[in-house]
Design a protein around this motif. Structure first.
Motif, short mmCIF file in Angstrom:
data_model
loop_
_atom_site.label_atom_id
_atom_site.label_comp_id
_atom_site.label_asym_id
_atom_site.label_seq_id
_atom_site.Cartn_x
_atom_site.Cartn_y
_atom_site.Cartn_z
N ASP A 319 0.97 -1.15 -0.10
CA ASP A 319 0.04 -0.04 -0.19
C ASP A 319 1.00 1.45 -0.02
N VAL A 321 0.39 5.41 -0.20
CA VAL A 321 -0.52 6.76 0.10
C VAL A 321 0.45 8.02 -0.38
N SER A 364 -5.01 13.48 -3.53
CA SER A 364 -4.41 12.25 -2.67
C SER A 364 -4.58 11.18 -3.71
N SER A 366 -4.02 6.66 -3.44
CA SER A 366 -3.95 5.18 -2.64
C SER A 366 -3.63 4.38 -3.76
N SER A 368 -2.39 0.18 -4.44
CA SER A 368 -2.15 -0.83 -3.75
C SER A 368 -2.14 -2.14 -4.86
N GLN A 663 -3.09 10.42 5.08
CA GLN A 663 -3.33 10.98 3.92
C GLN A 663 -3.80 12.42 4.02
N LEU A 679 -7.35 6.04 2.91
CA LEU A 679 -6.08 5.92 3.64
C LEU A 679 -5.94 4.43 3.72
N ARG A 680 -4.71 3.86 3.34
CA ARG A 680 -4.53 2.35 3.57
C ARG A 680 -3.19 2.30 4.19
#
Length: 720
Positions: A319, A321, A364, A366, A368, A663, A679-680
């Motif tokens: 992950d 961010v 932002s 994110s 993965s 984040q 958020l991760r």
């Protein structure tokens, strides 16, 4: 013979007396013998002298004849009738005086066992002895295992006692060596404020704004919990996770070594642009590599030349961010790539497109991805431009420097029996409103457990377990309705032919722009269950969906057996939502999934109820948070903090929560009704570890947070 069961047949010859019978036997043949026409019986095999003229006397009449002679001693003849009959059938078998015939028959005693039965008995006895020996060995092994466990428990208890003694010693040292800053430092507080000596010092009337301005001075930070200035901690040679600031203490961590017997592990690091820290001007860049830095030395991975080098076999979930702004006329794509040990045959694991905006602001992102890795595999992150129109200094690329980790890794051992899978979304050449993507398998470590449904629009599971997944879809949209209403990405769980909505995220739309949608969640599945997705678009919005080999439209997931994993989901609570001028306000939740023994949301009766997620067993956790909100902030921040001692899970008095991930996003997109934030992160937990989220608005206010749809949190726990 000595055998008592010997049968003896004795024949008495009337003309034989004493031991001289053998000498007086006549060997001359008689007239009866010569007259015999042929030789019969056993006499033919005897010498001619052995034949007699008369047949031997048999029966009671022999006794009468013998009685006339007084010098002879009459002895009874002990013979069976059958033996007498046999001798009577031998007419030529005549013996002289003193000739005896003895018949002997050996009979086995009844108490003797046949040889076959004796062998079987011996084999059974030997098998019984072997089983008895094996049972003794098993008991000895159990005793050894119990002794080993007892020694381990004793060692753990000794270590805990040693740690307690060390903490007490540090507390005593701190109490003995405490400085009186109020006396040593003049004009420490303002004239109208009074200085109070504490383990640090305290100025009455001091606010967080004063502390943020640097009133505590160099080497001190403002503790909001204790409402005082405290001395910054020293790491004593350990790596520094984050330095001391005006409002936060120094965060230290010791070197972590990967355990070969561990089922799951985590790792965290930072990212930055190559060059000076902060803003960097890039002219006409086709690709820029993000420089990865590790926060602690670990045996799981290592950062070399800005890349991650894997050290162990297993499955890796990554992950990232980050918040960035760019002035390029087209989109910028964030790419996660993996290369083999020799650096060849690399492939993209994931890709997210960051759209162009007329007014530059932080966006932002994110991203993965999942992969099956081995020692020597290399993972890297890139920023790629779709065009070369980034050639002016005012259109530079800026990456926000977060105070928390920007990159985290969730590692799973093959001993867990986990399965990793990636599926590519099929390219759609037409415009759609509501769209259900179809997939084709790109890679899988076990096609039996995880595969596609018959129509390719769902991911089916053959066994019970827990799943962490992420789906991202690149698209191009046209129409003002796309901007005002935005897009929604929904994940469904199909059980026995019934589809249940699990997660829903919101993404502001764009007009004549490229962008990406992304959804990550965790859930529990059973045999025959399937997961599907749907993208909801406004009615007057024309959308085209893309897919290629760069991972921009890809489904990534890993499945873990139910015996060593569990999941949790929660939605934003209806009450207690932060609004207005929000500064470090906690988020409150309502748990929507069933209770599990490994983790849960604190309920009523606790001072941190509906705020803290508490873990009751050691393991590794992957958390994903999505927020749908309306705000006027220049910067909106959401931070995940961990509460408790990392080693034992017990919160020490005065120990500040440690930020795990953060984040940051900028202003809302013009014309959009809502904004989104995701958020991760992955991290280690222990018995008693608690985590919570805080929201912070810089220069603005939070007007509303959606608690109906688009806001929620999901967590996956795997045993350590």
């Amino acid at each position: 013979r000595t055998n008592p069961r010997t049968i003896t047949a004795e024949v008495f010859h009337p003309g034989c007396i004493g031991g001289s019978c053998s000498a007086t036997v006549s060997h001359r043949p008689t007239n009866d013998d010569s007259a015999s026409p042929e030789c019969k019986g056993t006499g033919c095999r005897l010498s001619p002298g052995v034949s007699q003229q008369q047949q031997p006397c048999v029966g009671e009449s022999c006794r009468a004849q013998a009685g006339d002679n007084g010098r002879r001693k009459s002895s009874p003849v002990r013979v069976m009738d059958r033996a007498a009959q046999f001798l009577g059938e031998l007419p030529d078998f005549g013996l002289d005086r003193g000739a005896w015939i003895q018949l002997a028959c050996d009979v086995k005693p009844s108490n003797e066992v046949p040889s076959e039965d004796s062998l079987v008995l011996q084999l059974q006895l030997s098998k019984s002895q072997d089983r008895f020996v094996e049972a003794l060995k098993g008991q000895q092994n159990e005793v050894k295992e119990l002794q080993r466990l007892l020694s381990e428990q004793q060692g753990a208890l000794v270590n805990q006692q040693r740690e307690i003694l060390q903490q007490q010693r540090r507390m005593y040292e701190q109490m003995e060596q405490d400085r009186d800053e109020c006396l040593e430092i003049s004009h420490l507080c303002r004239d109208k404020q009074k200085c109070t000596n504490t383990p640090g010092f305290k100025c009455q009337g001091m606010t967080a704004r004063d502390a943020n301005a640097g009133m505590c001075g160099h080497g001190y930070f403002y503790s909001s919990q204790m409402d005082e200035c405290q001395a910054c901690s020293e790491c004593d040679g350990e790596p520094v996770v984050s330095p001391c600031t005006f409002l936060t203490d120094t965060v230290c961590t010791g070197p972590a070594v990967a355990d070969a017997s561990a089922l799951s592990l985590s790792w965290s690091g930072d990212m930055s642009l190559q060059g000076p820290k902060g803003q960097i001007l890039v002219q006409a860049f086709p690709s820029v590599q993000l420089h990865i830095q590790e926060r602690a030395v670990a045996g799981l991975v290592s950062a070399e030349d800005g890349q991650l080098v894997l050290r162990q076999h297993g499955l890796v979930w990554l992950d990232a961010v980050l918040s960035l702004s760019h002035g390029c006329r087209s989109f910028i794509q964030v790419c996660l790539r993996i290369n083999h040990t020799d650096g060849s045959e690399g492939r993209d694991l994931s890709g997210i497109r960051v759209e162009h905006r007329e007014r530059r602001s932080l966006q932002s992102v994110s991203i993965s991805g999942v992969a099956e890795v081995g020692p020597g595999h290399i993972m890297s992150l890139f920023l790629r431009s779709a065009s070369h129109h980034c050639n002016q200094s005012s259109e530079g690329l800026q990456l926000y420097d977060s105070s928390a980790a920007m990159l985290s890794i969730f590692w799973l051992s093959h001993d867990t029996g986990a399965v990793a899978m990636t599926a590519q979304a099929m390219v759609s050449a037409h415009y759609h409103t509501n769209y259900r993507p179809a997939f084709r398998v790109a890679s899988t470590s076990d096609p039996y457990v995880v595969g596609l449904t018959h129509d390719g629009r769902g991911i089916r599971f053959a066994e019970s377990g827990t799943v962490r997944f992420v789906f991202q879809q690149a698209l191009y949209s046209m129409g003002q309705a796309c901007v005002s209403d935005g897009f929604q990405l929904v994940a469904y769980l199909n059980k026995n032919g019934t589809s249940l909505e699990m997660f829903r995220v919101f993404k502001p739309g764009v007009h004549y722009r490229d962008t990406s949608l992304s959804l990550s969640g965790a859930t529990t599945v059973g045999p025959g269950d399937a997961i599907g997705f749907e993208i909801l678009s406004p009615a007057q919005c024309n959308v085209r969906f893309f897919g290629d080999e760069t991972g921009i439209s890809l489904l990534s997931l890993f499945w873990v057996p139910a015996a060593i994993s569990s999941s949790l989901t929660a939605s934003v609570a209806n009450t207690g939502l932060p609004s207005g001028a929000v500064r470090n306000k906690p988020l409150f939740f309502h748990q929507t999934s069933p209770q599990v023994p490994q983790m849960g949301l604190l309920g009523k009766g606790s001072p941190n109820q509906r705020k803290d997620f508490v873990f009751r067993e050691s393991g590794t956790v992957s958390v994903a948070l999505d927020l749908k909100l309306i705000h006027s902030c220049n910067l909106i921040k959401v931070t995940l903090l961990r509460r408790g001692d990392p080693e034992g899970g017990r919160e020490a008095e005065g120990l500040r929560p440690v930020p795990v991930a953060q984040q940051v996003a900028g202003q809302m997109l013009e014309g959009s009704q809502w904004a989104s934030l995701s958020l991760r992160a992955s991290f280690q937990v222990y018995n008693g570890t608690a985590v919570f989220f805080i929201l912070d608005c810089v220069r603005g206010r939070v007007n509303q947070i959606s608690q109906q749809t688009g806001s929620g949190v999901s967590a996956l726990w795997v045993a350590a």
